[in-house]
Design an enzyme around this catalytic site. Structure first.
Site, PDB file in Angstrom:
ATOM      1  N   ARG A 120       0.814  -1.235   0.000  1.00 11.62           N
ATOM      2  CA  ARG A 120       0.000   0.000   0.000  1.00 11.62           C
ATOM      3  C   ARG A 120       0.840   1.273   0.000  1.00 11.62           C
ATOM      4  O   ARG A 120       0.378   2.330   0.430  1.00 11.62           O
ATOM      5  CB  ARG A 120      -0.978   0.030   1.175  1.00 11.62           C
ATOM      6  CG  ARG A 120      -1.993  -1.094   1.116  1.00 11.62           C
ATOM      7  CD  ARG A 120      -3.217  -0.816   1.973  1.00 11.62           C
ATOM      8  NE  ARG A 120      -4.033  -2.019   2.052  1.00 11.62           N
ATOM      9  CZ  ARG A 120      -3.906  -2.947   2.989  1.00 11.62           C
ATOM     10  NH1 ARG A 120      -3.023  -2.806   3.954  1.00 11.62           N
ATOM     11  NH2 ARG A 120      -4.670  -4.005   2.978  1.00 11.62           N
ATOM     12  N   LYS A 142       2.611  11.064 -11.549  1.00 13.44           N
ATOM     13  CA  LYS A 142       1.725  10.177 -12.310  1.00 13.44           C
ATOM     14  C   LYS A 142       2.452   8.873 -12.569  1.00 13.44           C
ATOM     15  O   LYS A 142       3.572   8.864 -13.085  1.00 13.44           O
ATOM     16  CB  LYS A 142       1.346  10.807 -13.646  1.00 13.44           C
ATOM     17  CG  LYS A 142       0.191  11.771 -13.560  1.00 13.44           C
ATOM     18  CD  LYS A 142      -0.347  12.048 -14.958  1.00 13.44           C
ATOM     19  CE  LYS A 142      -1.454  13.066 -14.952  1.00 13.44           C
ATOM     20  NZ  LYS A 142      -1.963  13.317 -16.311  1.00 13.44           N
ATOM     21  N   GLU A 184       7.905  17.013 -25.894  1.00  9.02           N
ATOM     22  CA  GLU A 184       7.339  17.450 -24.610  1.00  9.02           C
ATOM     23  C   GLU A 184       7.949  18.786 -24.178  1.00  9.02           C
ATOM     24  O   GLU A 184       7.291  19.586 -23.504  1.00  9.02           O
ATOM     25  CB  GLU A 184       7.552  16.387 -23.523  1.00  9.02           C
ATOM     26  CG  GLU A 184       6.900  15.035 -23.808  1.00  9.02           C
ATOM     27  CD  GLU A 184       5.401  14.968 -23.468  1.00  9.02           C
ATOM     28  OE1 GLU A 184       4.827  15.991 -23.032  1.00  9.02           O
ATOM     29  OE2 GLU A 184       4.807  13.891 -23.656  1.00  9.02           O
ATOM     30  N   LYS A 226       6.610  22.501 -15.362  1.00 10.87           N
ATOM     31  CA  LYS A 226       5.829  21.362 -14.877  1.00 10.87           C
ATOM     32  C   LYS A 226       5.616  21.445 -13.366  1.00 10.87           C
ATOM     33  O   LYS A 226       4.517  21.184 -12.874  1.00 10.87           O
ATOM     34  CB  LYS A 226       6.513  20.042 -15.242  1.00 10.87           C
ATOM     35  CG  LYS A 226       5.779  18.844 -14.676  1.00 10.87           C
ATOM     36  CD  LYS A 226       5.572  17.734 -15.644  1.00 10.87           C
ATOM     37  CE  LYS A 226       4.594  16.713 -15.084  1.00 10.87           C
ATOM     38  NZ  LYS A 226       4.486  15.510 -15.915  1.00 10.87           N
ATOM     39  N   GLU A 236      -4.781  16.619 -11.062  1.00 11.11           N
ATOM     40  CA  GLU A 236      -5.423  16.910 -12.334  1.00 11.11           C
ATOM     41  C   GLU A 236      -6.928  17.070 -12.220  1.00 11.11           C
ATOM     42  O   GLU A 236      -7.702  16.406 -12.909  1.00 11.11           O
ATOM     43  CB  GLU A 236      -5.073  15.816 -13.359  1.00 11.11           C
ATOM     44  CG  GLU A 236      -5.363  16.292 -14.776  1.00 11.11           C
ATOM     45  CD  GLU A 236      -4.765  15.361 -15.829  1.00 11.11           C
ATOM     46  OE1 GLU A 236      -3.576  15.000 -15.686  1.00 11.11           O
ATOM     47  OE2 GLU A 236      -5.468  15.029 -16.773  1.00 11.11           O
ATOM     48  N   ARG A 240      -3.855  21.198 -14.430  1.00  9.75           N
ATOM     49  CA  ARG A 240      -2.853  20.203 -14.816  1.00  9.75           C
ATOM     50  C   ARG A 240      -3.171  19.547 -16.158  1.00  9.75           C
ATOM     51  O   ARG A 240      -2.271  19.073 -16.865  1.00  9.75           O
ATOM     52  CB  ARG A 240      -2.703  19.137 -13.723  1.00  9.75           C
ATOM     53  CG  ARG A 240      -1.660  18.097 -14.065  1.00  9.75           C
ATOM     54  CD  ARG A 240      -1.169  17.324 -12.865  1.00  9.75           C
ATOM     55  NE  ARG A 240      -0.215  16.310 -13.253  1.00  9.75           N
ATOM     56  CZ  ARG A 240       0.503  15.585 -12.415  1.00  9.75           C
ATOM     57  NH1 ARG A 240       0.364  15.776 -11.130  1.00  9.75           N
ATOM     58  NH2 ARG A 240       1.351  14.690 -12.858  1.00  9.75           N
ATOM     59  N   ASN A 244      -1.611  17.879 -20.982  1.00  7.82           N
ATOM     60  CA  ASN A 244      -2.002  16.848 -21.942  1.00  7.82           C
ATOM     61  C   ASN A 244      -2.164  17.392 -23.354  1.00  7.82           C
ATOM     62  O   ASN A 244      -2.728  16.706 -24.211  1.00  7.82           O
ATOM     63  CB  ASN A 244      -3.303  16.190 -21.485  1.00  7.82           C
ATOM     64  CG  ASN A 244      -3.119  15.445 -20.178  1.00  7.82           C
ATOM     65  OD1 ASN A 244      -2.090  14.814 -19.960  1.00  7.82           O
ATOM     66  ND2 ASN A 244      -4.091  15.543 -19.301  1.00  7.82           N
ATOM     67  N   HIS A 247      -2.055  15.098 -26.280  1.00  6.30           N
ATOM     68  CA  HIS A 247      -2.050  13.724 -25.771  1.00  6.30           C
ATOM     69  C   HIS A 247      -3.308  12.942 -26.130  1.00  6.30           C
ATOM     70  O   HIS A 247      -3.265  11.714 -26.211  1.00  6.30           O
ATOM     71  CB  HIS A 247      -1.851  13.721 -24.259  1.00  6.30           C
ATOM     72  CG  HIS A 247      -0.424  13.952 -23.850  1.00  6.30           C
ATOM     73  ND1 HIS A 247       0.288  15.070 -24.230  1.00  6.30           N
ATOM     74  CD2 HIS A 247       0.438  13.188 -23.120  1.00  6.30           C
ATOM     75  CE1 HIS A 247       1.512  14.991 -23.723  1.00  6.30           C
ATOM     76  NE2 HIS A 247       1.631  13.865 -23.058  1.00  6.30           N
ATOM     77  N   HIS A 251      -2.664   9.734 -27.909  1.00  6.03           N
ATOM     78  CA  HIS A 251      -3.017   8.407 -27.393  1.00  6.03           C
ATOM     79  C   HIS A 251      -3.776   7.607 -28.443  1.00  6.03           C
ATOM     80  O   HIS A 251      -3.606   6.389 -28.555  1.00  6.03           O
ATOM     81  CB  HIS A 251      -3.882   8.540 -26.140  1.00  6.03           C
ATOM     82  CG  HIS A 251      -3.108   8.938 -24.928  1.00  6.03           C
ATOM     83  ND1 HIS A 251      -3.703   9.169 -23.713  1.00  6.03           N
ATOM     84  CD2 HIS A 251      -1.794   9.137 -24.738  1.00  6.03           C
ATOM     85  CE1 HIS A 251      -2.771   9.515 -22.824  1.00  6.03           C
ATOM     86  NE2 HIS A 251      -1.609   9.510 -23.439  1.00  6.03           N
ATOM     87  N   HIS A 264       5.990   7.739 -27.742  1.00  6.21           N
ATOM     88  CA  HIS A 264       4.997   8.624 -27.130  1.00  6.21           C
ATOM     89  C   HIS A 264       5.195  10.072 -27.595  1.00  6.21           C
ATOM     90  O   HIS A 264       4.240  10.739 -27.997  1.00  6.21           O
ATOM     91  CB  HIS A 264       5.119   8.523 -25.607  1.00  6.21           C
ATOM     92  CG  HIS A 264       4.214   9.448 -24.867  1.00  6.21           C
ATOM     93  ND1 HIS A 264       2.843   9.330 -24.902  1.00  6.21           N
ATOM     94  CD2 HIS A 264       4.474  10.531 -24.077  1.00  6.21           C
ATOM     95  CE1 HIS A 264       2.302  10.290 -24.170  1.00  6.21           C
ATOM     96  NE2 HIS A 264       3.264  11.021 -23.650  1.00  6.21           N
TER      97      HIS A 264
END
Lengths: 361, 361
Positions: A120, A142, A184, A226, A236, A240, A244, A247, A251, A264
């Site tokens: 955990r 992330k 990026e 960032k 997010e 935030r 993206n 993205h 994606h 990517h």
């Protein structure tokens, strides 16, 4: 060495940027709960850098369990994640063990997610070795893995205790990956930093030539942007999402072709060009500004058009993306160069027009 | 209906306890971000209660995606967790979808972990249908799955937005599971509530006869104790570990026999008897107090001795448990009935003596 700070209250952490940092174990040791780490890396990175890091840690009295994964986005899945858990359990790592990610975005995302879930949650440190990881994925917490039906669909927010970006590791980075990282970098200019965008226009060739000072400046500006955004919105729920940019289209490209065909950053570059085109259709960017964005990406050797998947397939894949608010397609677009915006204003036929215009025949 | 509150700042949530709550959709609807839920349950519970809950939610205008898992602790693993992710993705659940766990501890742990990881976290509501889940596992945000090398080794802290404990669901609970739940009820008395322990001594037969008022009181006292502890220490950095009384021995029993042979509560009961024995060896409990604890557990039909795995195997399995601080075996023991303590004081030979004394020949 440059030091930035990500301000997140009790979870704040430093980003160290510079040359020769892999050998400076003290940067890492300061952040450990106990002198025990598991270094998660992949076969390629291990060959270059695992020994240097391990030697430095041993020299500082730290016990190291290496976990070497296969290399590639196609391994960013449950099966590989379980290899990390198996190794942690077999070597009896406990809750005070720190997981260290040594590698690019895939290693960082998987090691971070493993750290988030192992017993955990255990401490975590990022040592990114690709430009993309140094400017983006290692900062902000992330973590996650892919699912056959979508990228990064399973994951957690789990902040590292430190990010150590050794610019020397970029010397062994393949050209294609360097360029993917630059996508990026350009993103930060586009969404919130016009002066940085202009600096990139003036210095793209220095970056491509791996000029150390230029790389350090680009990494520092990217991480500073960032860190600002993450400090404002850790999970997010708002601003935030600007990170993206490109993205959602990207994606769709990655998922539509099958993960691993495009890098990517390449998919994000084409996606940013598409977002710019769509922003023009909404009346926010001029044709000249769209061209300026495409020109910079092309100078970096990045794609500015997507593969021909068909608009229907793009839309299907885009609506599976996480950036959907109750059925409405929410996209990151540009009000201007240096001013990103979260918008649900684009109508489906405008998105279709962008896909048709920006994809290869 | 009784309402308790778990005080965790912005993550505070209510626990509702009473009869007929499955039909009261408003308790749940109040906590949704959008009228869209995925109800995760198992085949057994679905047969009894899925229709009632679904009808109530439909009546309140909520879209429901049912996810019915196989029933049993042996399914608390990656494969089953992935069934949840598959269902969420196939039905295009987004970040605003709420995951609802309808079932016992296994369903709650898996649904909660799925909610923690799906798109890096979606809202979550617990509707526990076993006594064990109502008094323990549904409250406090611990979620996770098992690994072949250890129980609950992979997981997350992810607090629910509400816990809805409908005591009517206990009517269909098998006797063996009712008794297993009572083990966790007794635990609260042992670690921090002597008056509640005494109430249990006076009322055990009413609980076993499923007297509604007695069950409601036992659930309320248990949840109130648990809510206090969780509010004080959400992520188990300190006092929350007290809730693990009997669990380190218990996990060794469950893992040593193979998950699913003993119920969790049965293993915890034997584990608490072993912890009591060890506390006596440290001079904290008298023989009379140990007997009093064993007597109450035996009246509940619970085991007070462990299976014969051998001390070496017990110790091996116990040191894999999460409750290890840098190599030292940290156990929850009793200074007195009603006073649990986190201790590393027990020497290995004392632990061996307890295992030898408290396990079946």
């Amino acid at each position: 060495m440059r030091t930035l700070n990500v301000s997140l209250g009790a979870r704040s952490y430093p980003i160290y940027i510079g040359s020769g940092l892999l050998g400076r174990a003290e940067l890492l040791v300061d952040k450990l709960k106990t002198p025990r780490v598991a270094v998660v890396t992949n076969e390629t990175v291990a060959r270059y850098y695992l020994q240097t890091l391990t030697d430095a840690l041993h020299g500082a009295g730290v016990t190291v369990t290496p976990v070497v994964l296969p290399d590639g986005e196609e391994y960013k899945n449950w099966q590989t994640l379980n290899l990390i858990f198996d190794a942690l359990l077999e070597s009896r790592c406990d809750r005070s063990t720190t997981v260290v990610a040594l590698g690019g975005g895939v290693v960082g995302d998987m090691a971070g997610f493993a750290a988030a879930c192992y017993q955990r949650g255990v401490p975590f440190i990022q040592i990114p070795t690709t430009l993309l990881a140094q400017v983006d994925s290692s900062v902000g917490g992330k973590t996650g893995i892919n699912h056959p039906l979508g990228k990064n669909m399973i994951g957690a927010f789990h902040q590292p205790r430190a990010v150590i970006a050794d610019t020397d590791t970029l010397k062994t980075l393949p050209d294609r990956e360097l360029k993917a990282g630059i996508a990026e970098v350009v993103k930060y200019g586009l969404i919130r930093d016009l002066p940085f965008f202009e600096w990139l226009e003036a210095n793209m060739e220095r970056l491509l030539a791996r000029d150390g000072a230029a790389l350090t400046h680009a990494i520092e500006c990217s991480c500073a942007n960032k860190a600002d955004v993450v400090a404002e919105d850790e999970t997010e729920s708002g601003v935030r999402a600007l990170l993206n940019l490109g993205h959602t289209f990207g994606h769709a490209i990655e998922a539509g072709l099958g993960y691993g065909m495009w890098l990517h950053g390449e998919a994000v570059a084409a996606g940013m060009a598409m977002a710019a085109d769509l922003s023009r259709r909404l009346g926010w960017l001029s044709r000249g500004e769209v061209e300026r964005i495409r020109a910079l990406l092309e100078r970096a050797g990045l794609p500015v058009t997507g593969p021909r998947l068909g608009a229907a397939r793009y839309l299907e894949l885009m609506s599976l993306d996480k950036k959907v608010a109750s059925g409405r397609l929410r996209l990151i677009l540009l009000r201007a160069i240096g001013q990103g915006v979260i918008s649900s204003e684009a109508a489906e036929d405008q998105i279709r027009a962008t896909i048709d215009a920006c994809c290869d025949a």
